[in-house]
Design an enzyme around this catalytic site. Structure first.
Site: not given
Ligand code: FPP
Length: 238
Positions: A15, A32, A126
């Site tokens: 997050d 991201h 893993l």
């Molecule tokens: C949370 O941060 C993140 C997500 C909901 C998306 C996660 C996606 C990735 C890490 C990239 C795609 C995945 C792979 C495997 C390459 P947020 O956007 O909710 O952050 P915030 O709470 O600060 O707005």
């Protein structure tokens, strides 16, 4: 720490990508993008520590509600992440797996994911489990549907349903429950992540935003885990 005897399954709620981007005056999608380095470090460190399963919460059933452009970016990122990393993940014996309502994914990323899972299915390092279009409630609901169907068709009696029956109908029944669930960015909730499976997991929260999360932060989480006493409802034996 020798994780071989300690940690088998690590779950991470990645997050804070959006907040990281904002704090660097960047667009959310840049957060991201920056997440990839943290994913690399987590995979590497878990491999080094002998962890068998690493589940990353990459996209929840609720994340579909985000603006279309962001959803589409994350899906494209997923596909390109697999393309960029499949060679080295496979070379390091990582088995790529996924959990969630995978049929909801667009065909491009879904095909890339299926090919990666097929290619690495015999790897014995893993298990990297990507939670995609995943929701704990959706998972339990899907399990209930299957069990209800088995009852309807007379395959099993309602009175014979046990916790083991339910566990056996989850998306990845062979995967042990997570020992620890880590959430970055200061939020202290599970947000529908592995609800059934995390019943006895140790929870670890850190203020570090996911794109800043490095091996040393994971090491700190593992250290904290070492000091916890897991009783599973029982009492201490010593
Ligand atoms: C949370 O941060 C993140 C997500 C909901 C998306 C996660 C996606 C990735 C890490 C990239 C795609 C995945 C792979 C495997 C390459 P947020 O956007 O909710 O952050 P915030 O709470 O600060 O707005």
């Amino acid at each position: 720490m020798n994780a071989e005897s300690l940690l088998t399954h690590v779950g991470i709620i990645m997050d804070g990508n959006g907040r990281w981007a904002r704090s660097h005056s960047l667009k959310r999608i840049e957060g991201h993008k920056a997440a990839e380095k943290s994913i690399h470090e987590a995979v590497e460190f878990c491999g080094e520590m002998g962890v068998k399963y690493l589940t990353l919460y990459a996209f929840s059933t609720e994340n579909w509600k985000r603006p279309r452009a962001e959803v589409s970016f994350i899906m494209t990122l997923l596909k390109s992440f697999i393309k960029r990393n499949i060679e080295s993940l496979d070379g390091n014996s990582v088995r790529i797996r996924a959990t969630g309502r995978l049929d909801d994914l667009p065909s491009g990323p879904l095909n890339a994911l299926r090919n990666a899972m097929e290619r690495t299915r015999n790897n014995d390092g893993l298990n990297l489990i990507l939670a995609l279009s995943y929701g704990g409630r959706a998972e339990i609901t899907d399990a209930m549907r299957q069990i209800a169907h088995d009852i309807e068709t007379g395959l099993v009696k309602a009175s014979a349903i046990t916790e083991e029956t339910i566990a056996a109908h989850l998306y990845l029944p062979d995967v042990p429950d997570p020992d620890i669930v880590i959430r970055t960015s200061g939020e202290q909730r599970l947000s529908n992540f592995l609800l059934w499976e995390s019943a006895y997991s140790e929870l670890y929260f850190t203020d570090v935003l996911w794109p800043d999360f490095r091996k040393r932060h994971l090491e700190e989480a593992f250290e904290a885990y070492r000091t916890r006493r897991r009783r599973f409802g029982d009492i201490d034996s010593d």
